[in-house]
Design a protein around this motif. Sequence first.
Motif, mmCIF file in Angstrom:
data_model
loop_
_atom_site.group_PDB
_atom_site.id
_atom_site.type_symbol
_atom_site.label_atom_id
_atom_site.label_comp_id
_atom_site.label_asym_id
_atom_site.label_seq_id
_atom_site.Cartn_x
_atom_site.Cartn_y
_atom_site.Cartn_z
ATOM 1 N N ASP A 53 0.864 -1.183 0.000
ATOM 2 C CA ASP A 53 0.000 0.000 0.000
ATOM 3 C C ASP A 53 0.900 1.232 0.000
ATOM 4 O OD1 ASP A 53 -1.746 2.073 0.497
ATOM 5 O OD2 ASP A 53 -2.703 1.164 2.242
ATOM 6 N N GLY A 54 1.014 1.882 -1.161
ATOM 7 C CA GLY A 54 1.931 3.001 -1.301
ATOM 8 C C GLY A 54 1.377 4.295 -0.750
ATOM 9 N N MET A 55 2.292 5.218 -0.466
ATOM 10 C CA MET A 55 1.906 6.535 0.050
ATOM 11 C C MET A 55 2.868 7.570 -0.514
ATOM 12 S SD MET A 55 3.373 5.729 3.820
ATOM 13 C CE MET A 55 3.127 3.983 3.472
ATOM 14 N N GLY A 56 2.382 8.804 -0.630
ATOM 15 C CA GLY A 56 3.231 9.880 -1.126
ATOM 16 C C GLY A 56 2.438 10.806 -2.021
ATOM 17 N N GLY A 57 3.010 11.964 -2.325
ATOM 18 C CA GLY A 57 2.332 12.937 -3.166
ATOM 19 C C GLY A 57 2.299 12.517 -4.625
ATOM 20 N N HIS A 58 1.432 13.156 -5.392
ATOM 21 C CA HIS A 58 1.297 12.892 -6.827
ATOM 22 C C HIS A 58 1.074 11.393 -7.044
ATOM 23 C CE1 HIS A 58 2.441 17.051 -7.402
ATOM 24 N NE2 HIS A 58 3.523 16.840 -6.680
ATOM 25 N N ASN A 59 1.901 10.765 -7.858
ATOM 26 C CA ASN A 59 1.792 9.328 -8.083
ATOM 27 C C ASN A 59 2.901 8.558 -7.374
ATOM 28 O OD1 ASN A 59 -0.421 9.728 -9.790
ATOM 29 N ND2 ASN A 59 0.902 10.012 -11.574
ATOM 30 N N ALA A 60 3.532 9.191 -6.390
ATOM 31 C CA ALA A 60 4.711 8.589 -5.776
ATOM 32 C C ALA A 60 4.392 7.302 -5.035
ATOM 33 C CB ALA A 60 5.370 9.586 -4.824
ATOM 34 N N GLY A 61 3.213 7.225 -4.424
ATOM 35 C CA GLY A 61 2.853 6.017 -3.684
ATOM 36 C C GLY A 61 2.819 4.790 -4.564
ATOM 37 N N GLU A 62 2.281 4.953 -5.768
ATOM 38 C CA GLU A 62 2.215 3.797 -6.651
ATOM 39 C C GLU A 62 3.602 3.418 -7.164
ATOM 40 O OE1 GLU A 62 0.817 5.316 -11.016
ATOM 41 O OE2 GLU A 62 -0.608 5.655 -9.380
ATOM 42 N N VAL A 63 4.498 4.387 -7.259
ATOM 43 C CA VAL A 63 5.880 4.094 -7.642
ATOM 44 C C VAL A 63 6.560 3.282 -6.542
ATOM 45 C CG1 VAL A 63 8.146 5.097 -8.170
ATOM 46 C CG2 VAL A 63 6.062 6.132 -9.112
ATOM 47 N N ALA A 64 6.364 3.687 -5.290
ATOM 48 C CA ALA A 64 7.008 3.005 -4.168
ATOM 49 C C ALA A 64 6.506 1.574 -4.013
ATOM 50 C CB ALA A 64 6.776 3.790 -2.878
ATOM 51 N N SER A 65 5.189 1.383 -4.082
ATOM 52 C CA SER A 65 4.657 0.031 -3.909
ATOM 53 C C SER A 65 5.119 -0.886 -5.030
ATOM 54 C CB SER A 65 3.128 0.059 -3.833
ATOM 55 O OG SER A 65 2.541 0.567 -5.014
ATOM 56 N N GLN A 66 5.154 -0.366 -6.254
ATOM 57 C CA GLN A 66 5.597 -1.191 -7.372
ATOM 58 C C GLN A 66 7.081 -1.525 -7.250
ATOM 59 O OE1 GLN A 66 4.399 0.164 -11.237
ATOM 60 N NE2 GLN A 66 5.809 -1.180 -12.326
ATOM 61 N N GLN A 67 7.891 -0.539 -6.885
ATOM 62 C CA GLN A 67 9.324 -0.785 -6.764
ATOM 63 C C GLN A 67 9.604 -1.821 -5.680
ATOM 64 O OE1 GLN A 67 11.774 2.707 -6.381
ATOM 65 N NE2 GLN A 67 13.592 1.535 -5.813
ATOM 66 N N ALA A 68 8.945 -1.692 -4.528
ATOM 67 C CA ALA A 68 9.187 -2.612 -3.427
ATOM 68 C C ALA A 68 8.762 -4.031 -3.778
ATOM 69 C CB ALA A 68 8.450 -2.134 -2.180
ATOM 70 N N ILE A 69 7.606 -4.156 -4.400
ATOM 71 C CA ILE A 69 7.069 -5.489 -4.630
ATOM 72 C C ILE A 69 7.760 -6.187 -5.804
ATOM 73 C CG2 ILE A 69 5.106 -5.254 -6.221
ATOM 74 C CD1 ILE A 69 3.427 -6.400 -3.789
ATOM 75 N N GLU A 70 8.172 -5.415 -6.817
ATOM 76 C CA GLU A 70 8.951 -6.012 -7.904
ATOM 77 C C GLU A 70 10.320 -6.451 -7.396
ATOM 78 O OE1 GLU A 70 9.042 -3.129 -11.026
ATOM 79 O OE2 GLU A 70 7.108 -3.779 -11.867
ATOM 80 N N ASN A 71 10.926 -5.606 -6.567
ATOM 81 C CA ASN A 71 12.232 -5.942 -6.001
ATOM 82 C C ASN A 71 12.132 -7.181 -5.117
ATOM 83 O OD1 ASN A 71 14.584 -5.671 -4.023
ATOM 84 N ND2 ASN A 71 15.067 -4.049 -5.481
ATOM 85 N N LEU A 72 11.045 -7.282 -4.349
ATOM 86 C CA LEU A 72 10.849 -8.441 -3.481
ATOM 87 C C LEU A 72 10.762 -9.727 -4.293
ATOM 88 C CD1 LEU A 72 10.186 -9.641 -0.649
ATOM 89 C CD2 LEU A 72 7.770 -9.242 -1.207
ATOM 90 N N ARG A 73 10.039 -9.684 -5.394
ATOM 91 C CA ARG A 73 9.912 -10.891 -6.213
ATOM 92 C C ARG A 73 11.287 -11.389 -6.656
ATOM 93 N NH1 ARG A 73 8.526 -11.453 -12.576
ATOM 94 N NH2 ARG A 73 9.135 -13.623 -12.676
#
Length: 248
Positions: A53-73
């Motif tokens: 569940d991402g958080m942040g201004g603009h579209n930053a939350g979706e960037v963070a959640s995607q980066q974390a979960i892709e990296n985790l995989r």
Amino acid sequence: MDKFSITAASHVGCIRSNNEDMILVWDRFIRNDSYRTEIYPESINRFVIAVADGMGGHNAGEVASQQAIENLRFFIDDLPVGLSSGDLNEMMAEWLKSINKSIEGRGLSDPSLADMGTTLVGIIYYEHKFYWMNCGDSRLYRLRDGQLTQLSTDHSLNNMMGTKKHSNIITNCIGGGCRTSFIDMFEFTSDVKTDDTYILCSDGLNDMVDDKHIEALADQQCSASEFCRAAIDAGGYDNVSVCVIKVM
């Protein structure tokens, strides 16, 4: 236990303009979509199922959640064989340091991504052992014999203070300027039982739907999409993402 029957769904909700959540089911990423599959643990060496569940201004939350979960995989895919439970815990702690640094670095290089962050809750299967993990206030529930239990602990001000006055204020996350991030991680192999149901969700579900209602939906063997619909019908003030795992 022969297989996991899995449904996953992620929805933007009724108020937000973009979806900052993301789900990972083995090798499939889900956002603004639904998915159904089966996994046979005995036939594979490892997999991960997670909700961010991402958080942040603009579209930053979706960037963070995607980066974390892709990296985790890729982190789970690249784990060496033969790790003990202690080894895996240590490697997860190192992974957390690395992904925090990476997300923070992107924020420093691009002001629109400053202070972006994400929660993470998931189940890891590695060499015939099951682990659950949590960072933030996304949740892991288990339904057993008709009774719902929250397995994860919310890393939130509400939970620390024992009140409901501090909605959406979390005390631990990946990125988000949190320099003392940590991951709760537990092996629970011996406690995985046939007919159990595990539910991973962002707070867009449990903020809208109370535990009694979640318990009833799980007892009715509702899909992830039906859980999302319940949150949307209750107002859908946030993105909502749910993964339902039935042990069969």
